[in-house]
Design an enzyme around this catalytic site. Structure first.
Site, PDB file in Angstrom:
ATOM      1  N   VAL A 171      80.668 -45.541 -82.241  1.00 25.59           N
ATOM      2  CA  VAL A 171      80.597 -47.003 -82.173  1.00 25.59           C
ATOM      3  C   VAL A 171      81.115 -47.413 -80.804  1.00 25.59           C
ATOM      4  O   VAL A 171      82.112 -46.877 -80.351  1.00 25.59           O
ATOM      5  CB  VAL A 171      81.483 -47.632 -83.268  1.00 25.59           C
ATOM      6  N   CYS A 172      80.447 -48.310 -80.135  1.00 25.74           N
ATOM      7  CA  CYS A 172      80.790 -48.455 -78.724  1.00 25.74           C
ATOM      8  C   CYS A 172      80.456 -49.821 -78.153  1.00 25.74           C
ATOM      9  O   CYS A 172      79.757 -50.606 -78.769  1.00 25.74           O
ATOM     10  CB  CYS A 172      79.991 -47.487 -77.874  1.00 25.74           C
TER      11      CYS A 172
END
Ligand SMILES: *[C@@H]1O[C@H](CO)[C@@H](O)[C@H](O)[C@H]1NC(C)=O
Ligand SMILES: *[C@@H]1O[C@H](CO)[C@@H](O)[C@H](O)[C@H]1NC(C)=O
Ligand SMILES: *[C@@H]1O[C@H](CO)[C@@H](O)[C@H](O)[C@H]1NC(C)=O
Ligand SMILES: *[C@@H]1O[C@H](CO)[C@@H](O)[C@H](O)[C@H]1NC(C)=O
Ligand SMILES: *[C@@H]1O[C@H](CO)[C@@H](O)[C@H](O)[C@H]1NC(C)=O
Length: 392
Positions: A140-141
């Protein structure tokens, strides 16, 4: 200047196919200032990966140095998937016994590299394979490509990992995320004694999530959640459908072999993969910033900086034409802080501050990477977010 924005968060979050209920709350966004450069102790070091060596030998030093940490991470990941029940136990047993056969089906150079990693760490080959596979699904970024007033391009990202994998009640941390931090290294991939590209990796992972090819392009990958996404792909692959490419193998191929921004974009847009993804690609010319939204088959959307009508383009983990999940909105705070910073302040310091502002920085954030394509600079800092810090 402190910029405050109130975000209302409400009750239900959907990620990786599971529902989680948390209390409704209001979050205040404060854009950080003056945090760059951070403590030099958080700056990660560099290993050289020599592409001229046989694949089995390329990772020997790094594997030996990080064997204990890689093993600890695989153990906590196994604990997490074993909690899902008997089916996942069968998958682990299958991998433990059939690892060698499966590894042999991987394309060059990955079969040899993963074999070399297993041999040099003493980790079961099947589990080393699993370790290389799970980055396809839990990354997740926030990624940003931005252009300064002179036309120089910067590409930066936070890598957040391990959403919902093992909340450690005692320590108030995400167990897997904690175990990832000691694995973060910069890699300088060389051939003929020259840098081909540079990347940020978790030691032992042979794919690419964040990288710069000096003077040509920069790339980062953000997870795209999709209920039929990753897991369908992984099961199909385990059952013998090897036509689809692993995301990490595609990105590695792009960094090693693409010789231009447009070639990189074509490869990232058109190769059939195991799992959906967002690819964020920056070039070395003004305006060259693109977010490629991928299904497993191909690009469903190619969004350019010019379409975004801004001097930067930004992606978290939601399709840019949709609202982000209201409980996980890192997009609006990132936009607020980028706009507050302004184009004239675009550079490592300004972008580092944006990526340090909660909830863009959160408890899942493992590192912040800053890249400048024209010089090939790559700086990576290990991040921890002290309480109070989201998620939760
Ligand atoms: C959140 O903020 C809104 C308006 O700013 C307010 O009406 C609401 O009561 C707040 N909710 C909580 C849980 O504090
Ligand atoms: C890359 O961009 C810089 C300016 O940011 C420019 O000086 C340089 O010539 C460019 N390199 C190439 C190969 O286009
Ligand atoms: C959590 O804290 C305990 C001690 O309270 C420690 O033994 C353990 O290693 C910690 N876990 C992680 C993942 O840091
Ligand atoms: C790069 O291209 C060569 C030649 O086509 C190929 O053998 C190699 O597997 C590619 N590298 C990766 C990482 O896919
Ligand atoms: C982006 O801009 C191009 C023209 O520059 C246009 O053809 C395309 O439809 C736009 N795409 C989106 C998603 O707005």
């Amino acid at each position: 200047m402190k910029l405050q924005a109130s975000l209302s968060l409400a009750a239900v979050i959907l990620a990786c196919g599971s529902f989680f209920v948390v209390d409704a709350q209001n979050v205040t966004v404060t854009c950080e200032k003056g945090l760059y450069p951070p403590d030099s102790k958080t700056k990660v070091g560099t290993y050289i990966i020599n592409l001229d060596l046989p694949p089995e030998q390329r990772w020997a030093q790094l594997a030996k140095d990080k064997a204990t940490e890689i093993k600890a991470l695989i153990d906590s990941f196994k604990e997490f998937i074993l909690d899902w029940g008997p089916a996942t136990k069968a998958i682990i047993e299958f991998l433990d016994s059939k690892g060698g056969d499966l590894d042999a089906t991987l394309p060059y150079p990955f079969a040899g590299e993963i074999k070399g990693l297993a041999d040099n760490t003493g980790i079961n080959l099947g589990e080393m394979l699993l370790y290389n596979l799970f980055y396809e699904f839990f990354t997740v970024c926030t990624s940003i490509v931005a252009e300064d007033p002179s036309g120089a391009l910067y590409h930066a990202r936070n890598l957040d990992f391990g959403l919902f994998i093992g909340w450690d009640v005692k320590n108030n941390t995400w167990a897997v995320t904690e175990r990832l931090r000691p694995l973060i290294v910069n890699l300088d991939w060389q051939s003929g004694g020259r840098t081909v590209f540079k990347s940020v990796n978790f030691a032992g992972y042979t794919g690419i999530l964040t990288a710069v090819k000096p003077k040509l392009f920069t790339m980062s990958m953000d997870e795209r959640f999709n209920i039929d996404g990753g897991f369908v792909g992984i099961i199909k692959w385990l059952l013998g459908d090897h036509k689809q490419k692993w995301m990490g193998f595609l990105t590695r191929d792009v960094m090693e072999n693409a010789t231009s921004y447009s070639q990189a974009r074509t490869m990232l847009a058109n190769t059939v993969m195991l799992s959906p993804a967002y690819f964020i690609l920056g070039g070395n010319q003004s305006g060259e910033g693109t977010v490629i939204t991928r299904s497993r088959e191909a690009a469903v959307d190619i969004w350019k900086m010019s379409n975004a009508s801004r001097w930067y383009i930004l992606e978290t983990n939601y399709d840019h034409w949709e609202a982000p999940l209201f409980l996980d909105d890192r997009r609006a705070p990132a936009h607020k802080c980028m706009d507050a910073m302004g184009q004239k302040n675009t550079g490592f310091a300004g972008i580092f501050n944006v990526l340090s502002s909660q909830p863009v920085l959160n408890k899942l954030t493992t590192y912040t990477a800053l890249m400048k394509v024209s010089t090939g600079e790559l700086e990576t800092y290990i991040r921890t977010c002290k309480d109070p810090c989201s998620p939760w």
